[in-house]
Design a protein around this motif. Structure first.
Motif, mmCIF file in Angstrom:
data_model
loop_
_atom_site.group_PDB
_atom_site.id
_atom_site.type_symbol
_atom_site.label_atom_id
_atom_site.label_comp_id
_atom_site.label_asym_id
_atom_site.label_seq_id
_atom_site.Cartn_x
_atom_site.Cartn_y
_atom_site.Cartn_z
ATOM 1 N N GLN A 141 1.055 -1.129 0.086
ATOM 2 C CA GLN A 141 -0.115 0.120 0.021
ATOM 3 C C GLN A 141 0.867 1.183 0.011
ATOM 4 O O GLN A 141 1.958 1.326 1.128
ATOM 5 C CB GLN A 141 -0.862 0.018 1.132
ATOM 6 N N THR A 146 -2.755 0.291 -4.344
ATOM 7 C CA THR A 146 -2.490 -0.956 -4.092
ATOM 8 C C THR A 146 -1.418 -1.849 -4.942
ATOM 9 O O THR A 146 -2.282 -1.951 -6.000
ATOM 10 C CB THR A 146 -3.768 -1.963 -3.666
ATOM 11 N N TYR A 168 -6.744 -11.572 0.235
ATOM 12 C CA TYR A 168 -6.480 -9.925 0.639
ATOM 13 C C TYR A 168 -7.572 -9.001 0.212
ATOM 14 O O TYR A 168 -7.873 -8.072 0.598
ATOM 15 C CB TYR A 168 -5.173 -9.820 0.321
ATOM 16 N N GLN A 172 -10.011 -6.313 1.692
ATOM 17 C CA GLN A 172 -10.142 -5.060 1.395
ATOM 18 C C GLN A 172 -11.354 -4.324 1.038
ATOM 19 O O GLN A 172 -11.777 -3.242 0.500
ATOM 20 C CB GLN A 172 -9.061 -4.644 0.509
ATOM 21 N N TYR A 174 -13.140 -5.630 -1.658
ATOM 22 C CA TYR A 174 -13.496 -6.250 -3.230
ATOM 23 C C TYR A 174 -14.286 -7.214 -3.213
ATOM 24 O O TYR A 174 -14.361 -8.112 -2.130
ATOM 25 C CB TYR A 174 -11.905 -6.332 -3.921
#
Lengths: 418, 418
Positions: A141, A146, A168, A172, A174
């Protein structure tokens, strides 16, 4: 929060390898519902990687997925290029050194000094572990972005994507909405004719309808963005039904359906059997039918009559008709269809004879002309002459002939008369 | 004068297709010695295509090669995007309309209004003819750039590239030093075994020697950079001869040579004929043999005996042997080879029977086991059992079987005894 895929590797610019990583990652981004408008390929060159980072930041992309350039050789410099762009120093990660040393030991080899380079990551970046290779990636990050890096070896990249990157990204936020689609498949109608009939649907925004053309079929992809596959299906299904109603018999199936699987299902349902008599396709129709596992339930066999003598002796084609109409003619195709059906004792028989090119036979008939006949369980015979165009390649003409032979059988199995 | 490759198509961003066009064009640019540092993929979106044109101009690239987005549907908008970027109006080209109309007529169809769009090109652009499809491309010199557009269909793009773009670029002064290569093809030896045998050649710098593996064959590319093809050949030829001496019968041909063309040439030279009896390949061996134009000179036909009844009745396979050894066995393959040769009266006969998967038959034989037999002009029969591995796909097992059937025939035609 758009993503970009950036593949680093001079070997892609030289055309030595096809960029299959981009396709895989594109499919994965679509599944997660992550918007993605650009893909780039750049060579192993720090300045050019920097210029690409300028561009993706200007475009406002937030998730950058790099593949390639993580190896031990001097031309592997993706990590260094990214770190220097953001002016962050690289630090050696002891756990990566330990991991590489262990992997080398397992293969009976010693780590080379080159490999130490693979343990260098920018300060603040997390290790993205590589369970099947020596080059780890990173999750970083930085500056509102990202950044994920992966090695170029597809099997290693895929495993790292599934094991670490997907969890991951979901953590976040998504993948809250997904894209689900149905690929509808058509035969017997051109792309532009189908587009004209369903033109009003191209303006839909969710689901969207988009045409695709490929050899042997025309496709419409109906895709919806929603919170779940079930919710996407609720958006997709009415549009699919509308298209089916418009297309009628020209629609033959969706997604994994192919002409040979659809025909196979129909024959199995009716408990009927099939045999084929082939000339110009040389066995290709039989090969297409038997590409389906379990086709022995309905496919008995075939006679490939490349020489006219075989057509006469083994399929009962009348030599007078061969002389009068030529080998590429509907009467000959009809006799082939009936002949093979009777010889191999099946419910249906198909006969194909044509000019696959690139040269014609000695007649005035054009390259690309193919006569196909279907003999039904009542020994009624239907036939049709197709003109695929003399500009088309031999292999494509043969493939299209086999597709139309199956499509004609499909229509007759569904009760179409002509 | 660097080039860029820009592929337009939402289907690439969705991962629906792999971007093979970029690889082909990259190879072709390398052959012409044209520098090329970036590749991009962008969706069917005018604004984003405009933003990419800004970027390539900022990078100073001069030769822009676009593929995709030339079709008849509303989402095909590459030409429009390029024209509007340079603020040049589109004009309809009557010769394109005439060409499309003629192609539709040849296929017995009528041009739809949609297709008129494909005749629109920016004022000042030349037509880049598409001999095998309806969408022409363009060659446009504008604002210091050379822009070439191609449809996304690979076969059409490649033909247009070779027929028109390459001569055009050469006339513009590209391609002064060229890379010329010979692709040597091998069957019957694995990639790593071959690599071990020719390991000392991998260090050469001009020509270079590089291995490629693909389904059904192993390849070595011997490539030289020189001022002319003749000069490159002088560098390549001694290395090719050295490799031939090392590989012996495992080398079967170079460049366009394939197993079916090589076998066809040998049969034609000997004035001998061939027929095939197929089970698991379902006609695929015949289809592979007849992929060669002019194969009717030596290929008479085949009998596809998918059902055991056909093997017994039409190929003379002994039911006792079928019971004792199973359908997938060398005795059955041998009787198939001999049976088809005698029935169709040819010099050679090949029999194939195997388990293509994904399920086995009811025996203990593994998926991927295939028995192949060859009957020679003296009615001597040879056979071999291949195990392709049960982890391989059905279609690959069938394809490898057909390749080995041809490779076995090739070795016997060349006088190998086993």
């Amino acid at each position: 929060m758009a993503a970009e895929i950036i593949c680093v590797g001079t070997e892609i610019l030289l055309g030595d390898i096809v960029n299959s990583n981009s396709q895989y990652l594109a499919q994965e981004l679509a599944k997660l519902g992550i918007a993605h408008y650009f893909q780039s390929v750049v060579g192993d060159n720090i300045q050019r990687i920097h210029s690409l980072l300028d561009i993706v930041r200007q475009r406002g992309s937030k998730l950058l997925i790099f593949t390639g350039g993580l190896g031990p050789t001097p031309d592997d410099l993706t990590t260094e290029a990214i770190a220097t762009y953001f002016k962050i120093p690289l630090t050696e990660r002891p756990q990566v050194i330990a991991d590489i040393t262990a992997k080398f030991a397992q293969r009976g080899r010693t780590m080379t000094p080159n490999n130490r380079k693979q343990a260098l990551l920018p300060e603040g970046a997390e290790i993205l572990p590589n369970p099947t290779g020596t080059a780890p990636g990173m999750i970083w990050q930085v500056a509102g972005l990202t950044i994920l890096t992966f090695p170029g070896v597809p099997s290693e990249m895929k495993r790292m994507w599934q094991d670490t990157a997907v969890p991951y990204l979901k953590a976040q936020g998504y993948g809250q909405t997904i894209i689900h689609s149905e690929m509808m498949r058509f035969r017997g109608i051109g792309e532009s004719s189908l587009a004209t009939k369903v033109n009003h649907l191209f303006e839909l925004t969710n689901p969207t309808v988009a045409p695709y053309a490929s050899h042997g079929e025309v496709k419409l992809r109906v895709a919806a963005r929603a919170e779940s596959i079930a919710a996407a299906k609720q958006l997709i299904d009415p549009v699919v039904e509308e298209i089916k109603a418009i297309a009628g018999l020209d629609y033959f199936g969706s997604d994994e359906a192919t002409l040979p699987t659809v025909v196979g299902t129909l024959l199995r349902e009716k408990k009927q059997t099939l045999s084929v008599a082939e000339s110009c396709t040389g066995g290709g129709l039989g090969a297409l039918i038997t590409s389906v596992s379990g086709s022995s339930e309905y496919f008995v066999g075939g006679i490939t009559a490349y020489a006219n003598g075989v057509k006469i002796k083994h399929l009962g084609v009348n030599p007078t008709d061969l002389d009068a109409h030529g080998a590429v003619s509907e009467p000959v195709a009809q006799q082939m269809a009936l002949g093979v059906k009777q010889t191999l004792k099946t419910d249906w028989g198909i006969g194909i004879t044509g000019i696959a090119g690139p040269r014609s036979d000695d007649s005035a008939k054009p390259v690309g002309m193919v006569c196909i006949a279907w003999a039904d369980p009542d020994n009624q015979v239907f036939s049709h002459t197709y003109c695929y165009g003399s500009d088309r390649h031999r292999e494509l003409i043969r493939y299209l002939s086999a597709c139309d032979a199956l499509d004609g059988l499909r229509r007759r199995l569904l009760g179409a008369l002509s």
